[in-house]
Write a protein that holds these residues in place. Structure first.
Motif, PDB file in Angstrom:
ATOM      1  N   SER A  35       0.886  -1.164   0.053  1.00  0.00           N
ATOM      2  CA  SER A  35       0.067   0.226   0.038  1.00  0.00           C
ATOM      3  C   SER A  35       0.896   1.368  -0.263  1.00  0.00           C
ATOM      4  O   SER A  35       0.661   2.193  -0.668  1.00  0.00           O
ATOM      5  CB  SER A  35      -1.002   0.103   1.322  1.00  0.00           C
ATOM      6  OG  SER A  35      -0.096   0.209   2.372  1.00  0.00           O
ATOM      7  N   PHE A  36       1.988   1.303   0.786  1.00  0.00           N
ATOM      8  CA  PHE A  36       2.879   2.582   0.841  1.00  0.00           C
ATOM      9  C   PHE A  36       3.687   2.495  -0.525  1.00  0.00           C
ATOM     10  O   PHE A  36       3.682   3.698  -0.976  1.00  0.00           O
ATOM     11  CB  PHE A  36       3.829   2.567   1.752  1.00  0.00           C
ATOM     12  CG  PHE A  36       3.337   2.836   3.217  1.00  0.00           C
ATOM     13  CD1 PHE A  36       2.991   4.432   3.212  1.00  0.00           C
ATOM     14  CD2 PHE A  36       3.207   2.190   4.262  1.00  0.00           C
ATOM     15  CE1 PHE A  36       2.509   4.682   4.490  1.00  0.00           C
ATOM     16  CE2 PHE A  36       2.511   2.539   5.387  1.00  0.00           C
ATOM     17  CZ  PHE A  36       2.219   4.140   5.792  1.00  0.00           C
ATOM     18  N   SER A  37       3.896   1.298  -1.136  1.00  0.00           N
ATOM     19  CA  SER A  37       4.500   1.618  -2.500  1.00  0.00           C
ATOM     20  C   SER A  37       3.391   2.049  -3.535  1.00  0.00           C
ATOM     21  O   SER A  37       3.948   2.978  -4.426  1.00  0.00           O
ATOM     22  CB  SER A  37       5.156   0.276  -2.977  1.00  0.00           C
ATOM     23  OG  SER A  37       4.276  -0.622  -3.271  1.00  0.00           O
ATOM     24  N   LEU A  38       2.161   1.775  -3.557  1.00  0.00           N
ATOM     25  CA  LEU A  38       1.300   2.237  -4.347  1.00  0.00           C
ATOM     26  C   LEU A  38       0.989   3.646  -4.239  1.00  0.00           C
ATOM     27  O   LEU A  38       0.631   4.389  -4.921  1.00  0.00           O
ATOM     28  CB  LEU A  38       0.301   1.080  -4.287  1.00  0.00           C
ATOM     29  CG  LEU A  38       0.314  -0.039  -5.128  1.00  0.00           C
ATOM     30  CD1 LEU A  38      -0.978  -0.996  -4.688  1.00  0.00           C
ATOM     31  CD2 LEU A  38       0.467  -0.181  -6.439  1.00  0.00           C
ATOM     32  N   LEU A  39       1.012   3.937  -2.963  1.00  0.00           N
ATOM     33  CA  LEU A  39       0.584   5.478  -2.502  1.00  0.00           C
ATOM     34  C   LEU A  39       1.758   6.185  -2.917  1.00  0.00           C
ATOM     35  O   LEU A  39       1.576   7.634  -2.452  1.00  0.00           O
ATOM     36  CB  LEU A  39      -0.180   5.609  -1.137  1.00  0.00           C
ATOM     37  CG  LEU A  39      -1.224   4.884  -1.114  1.00  0.00           C
ATOM     38  CD1 LEU A  39      -1.573   4.759   0.526  1.00  0.00           C
ATOM     39  CD2 LEU A  39      -2.596   5.456  -1.730  1.00  0.00           C
ATOM     40  N   SER A  40       2.976   5.766  -3.197  1.00  0.00           N
ATOM     41  CA  SER A  40       4.063   6.571  -3.044  1.00  0.00           C
ATOM     42  C   SER A  40       3.673   7.703  -4.511  1.00  0.00           C
ATOM     43  O   SER A  40       2.880   7.554  -5.174  1.00  0.00           O
ATOM     44  CB  SER A  40       5.239   5.959  -3.505  1.00  0.00           C
ATOM     45  OG  SER A  40       5.393   5.232  -4.685  1.00  0.00           O
ATOM     46  N   TYR A  41       4.602   8.869  -4.603  1.00  0.00           N
ATOM     47  CA  TYR A  41       4.378   9.723  -5.450  1.00  0.00           C
ATOM     48  C   TYR A  41       4.824   9.228  -6.851  1.00  0.00           C
ATOM     49  O   TYR A  41       3.987   9.568  -7.771  1.00  0.00           O
ATOM     50  CB  TYR A  41       5.466  10.927  -5.074  1.00  0.00           C
ATOM     51  CG  TYR A  41       5.659  11.868  -6.110  1.00  0.00           C
ATOM     52  CD1 TYR A  41       6.654  12.023  -6.909  1.00  0.00           C
ATOM     53  CD2 TYR A  41       4.551  12.878  -6.367  1.00  0.00           C
ATOM     54  CE1 TYR A  41       6.811  12.945  -7.995  1.00  0.00           C
ATOM     55  CE2 TYR A  41       4.638  13.830  -7.532  1.00  0.00           C
ATOM     56  CZ  TYR A  41       5.768  13.984  -8.268  1.00  0.00           C
ATOM     57  OH  TYR A  41       5.954  14.784  -9.206  1.00  0.00           O
ATOM     58  N   TRP A  44       1.846   7.417  -8.760  1.00  0.00           N
ATOM     59  CA  TRP A  44       0.578   8.414  -9.275  1.00  0.00           C
ATOM     60  C   TRP A  44       1.059   9.309 -10.260  1.00  0.00           C
ATOM     61  O   TRP A  44       0.305   9.647 -10.997  1.00  0.00           O
ATOM     62  CB  TRP A  44       0.022   9.190  -8.068  1.00  0.00           C
ATOM     63  CG  TRP A  44      -0.775   8.316  -6.960  1.00  0.00           C
ATOM     64  CD1 TRP A  44      -0.349   8.321  -5.564  1.00  0.00           C
ATOM     65  CD2 TRP A  44      -1.770   7.750  -7.202  1.00  0.00           C
ATOM     66  NE1 TRP A  44      -1.220   7.167  -5.263  1.00  0.00           N
ATOM     67  CE2 TRP A  44      -2.123   6.986  -5.947  1.00  0.00           C
ATOM     68  CE3 TRP A  44      -2.617   7.598  -8.291  1.00  0.00           C
ATOM     69  CZ2 TRP A  44      -3.318   6.476  -5.870  1.00  0.00           C
ATOM     70  CZ3 TRP A  44      -3.890   6.856  -8.249  1.00  0.00           C
ATOM     71  CH2 TRP A  44      -4.114   6.165  -7.002  1.00  0.00           C
TER      72      TRP A  44
END
Length: 54
Positions: A35-41, A44
């Motif tokens: 989740s943190f890797s997908l939510l990283s800048y 996106w």
């Protein structure tokens, strides 16, 4: 005097433990990392570039 069963008790090969806590902990850790890797800048930013950003 040392316990006579010391060698028998403490020199056993480690048994693989697959209890629910270990499994749940591994799943939770993997979920947090994903989740943190997908939510990283970078994620996106790349997604916006693919869709057709500025």
């Amino acid at each position: 005097m040392q316990n006579k069963n010391f060698y028998r008790e403490f020199n056993l090969p480690p048994k693989p433990k697959h209890d629910w806590e270990t499994i749940a902990g591994g799943v939770l850790l993997a979920l947090v990392i994903i989740s943190f890797s997908l939510l990283s800048y970078g994620f996106w930013n790349a997604l916006i570039e693919i869709i057709g950003g500025k």
